[in-house]
Design an enzyme around this catalytic site. Structure first.
Site, PDB file in Angstrom:
ATOM      1  N   CYS A 119       0.861   9.603 -11.781  1.00  0.00           N
ATOM      2  CA  CYS A 119      -0.314   9.153 -11.030  1.00  0.00           C
ATOM      3  C   CYS A 119      -1.535   9.347 -11.902  1.00  0.00           C
ATOM      4  O   CYS A 119      -1.456   9.937 -12.985  1.00  0.00           O
ATOM      5  CB  CYS A 119      -0.427   9.900  -9.701  1.00  0.00           C
ATOM      6  SG  CYS A 119      -1.572   9.102  -8.537  1.00  0.00           S
ATOM      7  N   LYS A 198       4.001   7.250   1.178  1.00  0.00           N
ATOM      8  CA  LYS A 198       3.013   8.305   0.979  1.00  0.00           C
ATOM      9  C   LYS A 198       1.809   8.011   1.873  1.00  0.00           C
ATOM     10  O   LYS A 198       1.155   6.971   1.728  1.00  0.00           O
ATOM     11  CB  LYS A 198       2.584   8.376  -0.482  1.00  0.00           C
ATOM     12  CG  LYS A 198       1.568   9.485  -0.773  1.00  0.00           C
ATOM     13  CD  LYS A 198       1.229   9.512  -2.255  1.00  0.00           C
ATOM     14  CE  LYS A 198       0.217  10.595  -2.573  1.00  0.00           C
ATOM     15  NZ  LYS A 198      -0.143  10.609  -4.016  1.00  0.00           N
ATOM     16  N   GLU A 236       7.737  -0.491   2.969  1.00  0.00           N
ATOM     17  CA  GLU A 236       7.441   0.046   1.640  1.00  0.00           C
ATOM     18  C   GLU A 236       8.726   0.483   0.936  1.00  0.00           C
ATOM     19  O   GLU A 236       8.926   0.232  -0.249  1.00  0.00           O
ATOM     20  CB  GLU A 236       6.475   1.231   1.756  1.00  0.00           C
ATOM     21  CG  GLU A 236       5.054   0.863   2.149  1.00  0.00           C
ATOM     22  CD  GLU A 236       4.223   0.427   0.962  1.00  0.00           C
ATOM     23  OE1 GLU A 236       4.783   0.258  -0.151  1.00  0.00           O
ATOM     24  OE2 GLU A 236       3.004   0.253   1.117  1.00  0.00           O
ATOM     25  N   LYS A 251       6.153  11.537   1.990  1.00  0.00           N
ATOM     26  CA  LYS A 251       5.121  12.555   1.800  1.00  0.00           C
ATOM     27  C   LYS A 251       3.976  12.303   2.767  1.00  0.00           C
ATOM     28  O   LYS A 251       3.469  11.180   2.807  1.00  0.00           O
ATOM     29  CB  LYS A 251       4.608  12.512   0.355  1.00  0.00           C
ATOM     30  CG  LYS A 251       3.571  13.560   0.021  1.00  0.00           C
ATOM     31  CD  LYS A 251       3.106  13.433  -1.426  1.00  0.00           C
ATOM     32  CE  LYS A 251       2.072  14.504  -1.758  1.00  0.00           C
ATOM     33  NZ  LYS A 251       1.537  14.384  -3.137  1.00  0.00           N
ATOM     34  N   SER A 277       0.959  20.751   0.237  1.00  0.00           N
ATOM     35  CA  SER A 277       0.122  21.945   0.101  1.00  0.00           C
ATOM     36  C   SER A 277      -0.410  22.468   1.429  1.00  0.00           C
ATOM     37  O   SER A 277      -0.416  23.678   1.673  1.00  0.00           O
ATOM     38  CB  SER A 277      -1.052  21.636  -0.833  1.00  0.00           C
ATOM     39  OG  SER A 277      -1.832  20.558  -0.331  1.00  0.00           O
TER      40      SER A 277
END
Length: 328
Positions: A119, A198, A236, A251, A277
């Site tokens: 990324c 995502k 997707e 994610k 996170s």
């Protein structure tokens, strides 16, 4: 009918419960994320992620050895460059921080699988995942020009020793572009783990501290998915499969176990879940306050991801989880 059918009969003791357990979490299911930074002997704890550190390459190697000794099969590398620019040079340069870390880890621990996050947001001066229109302040990334950057980044990471390329920018066509780039460069056998679904999630907050990748303006909702959408995730995924993805990722994980399940139902490809996170930090904060049993909550959560259909789980809990599993 009751009393003939008594499900509790199979819950009488720990050995019996083990025998009929449907889902078993092991070290083989886990991938450990690491954040590489320039310098030597650097280990800076991320304030919003207790127990997670920004590490220089020498420290990354030490962590990689520990991860391997614990039986965890893979790490995923994120990089924080010394300098950022509009061309995300640090992402694709042969001397980029992820490239250096990948090479060092493969030399020190050749059997550990190294996944490179592919990324651009950590490397751009504006914090978005690709090229922007000149003067743009909305964060709308130019899709097709960005594909060339991602292709260059993936090839550079593979040359540095990365075993798996994991594109996470949610650009349309990014799997096909990266596959073409890898094949042209002679890396036909390098698999792609696509961040296929995502979401534009609020759970990423602490990661932005760890990766120093917060957007300088706007947000990422023009390219990451709306958390309200489920069918779109399947679209997707199907597109990425058609473009040549070898593995798929959902994610975040905790609020998206229905998506993990639905993705696994439509494909035989391995499905990964990223225990992100914010999910990690909530558990750590509650545990530090004595509100929960960290070990039990963590293992229950990770097992739930696997029960939902995840074959692989990216998690900052990985090392602790393996130690706890070994205890039991």
């Amino acid at each position: 009918m009751f009393p003939i059918n008594r499900p509790r009969r199979l819950r009488q003791n720990s050995q019996l419960r083990r025998m009929v357990q449907e889902t078993v979490l092991t070290a083989n299911d886990l991938i450990y994320p690491l954040f590489a930074v320039p310098g030597e002997a650097v280990a800076v704890e991320v304030k919003s992620m207790p127990g997670v550190y920004q590490l220089s390459v020498d420290k990354i190697v030490e962590e990689a050895k520990e991860v391997y000794d614990l039986g965890i099969p893979a790490i995923i590398l994120f990089g924080i460059p010394e300098n950022k620019d509009a061309d995300a040079t640090g992402a694709w340069h042969d001397c980029g921080i992820v490239q250096k870390a990948a090479t060092a880890v493969k030399e020190a621990v050749p059997d550990l699988v190294v996944i490179a996050d592919t990324c651009l947001c950590e490397y751009t001066s504006h914090g978005h995942c690709g090229y922007l229109e000149v003067g743009d302040l909305t964060g709308k990334v130019l899709n097709d020009p960005t594909l060339d950057l991602l292709k260059k980044t993936a090839v550079s990471q593979a040359k540095a020793g990365a075993d798996i390329i994991a594109p996470s920018g949610m650009m349309d066509g990014f799997v096909q572009a990266i596959r073409e780039g890898l094949d042209e460069a002679g890396f036909q056998d390098t698999p792609i783990l696509s961040y296929a679904a995502k979401y534009a999630s609020a759970y990423y907050g602490p990661f932005r501290d760890a990766a120093e990748s917060s957007p300088q303006f706007g947000d990422r909702r023009t390219y990451q998915m709306d958390p309200a959408n489920g069918k779109e995730a399947l679209k997707e995924v199907q597109l990425d499969i058609a473009e040549g993805a070898d593995m798929l990722m959902v994610k975040p994980a905790l609020s998206y176990m229905d998506i993990i399940w639905r993705v696994k139902e439509i494909t035989n490809l391995p499905v990964a879940a990223y225990n992100v996170s914010g999910e990690y930090s909530m558990v750590k904060a509650a545990a530090l306050n004595g509100w929960i049993d960290e070990k039990k909550v963590t293992l229950e959560t990770l097992t739930s991801f696997k029960r939902a259909g995840a074959d692989l789980i990216l998690t900052y809990h990985a090392k602790d989880a393996v130690r706890w599993l070994n205890e039991s």
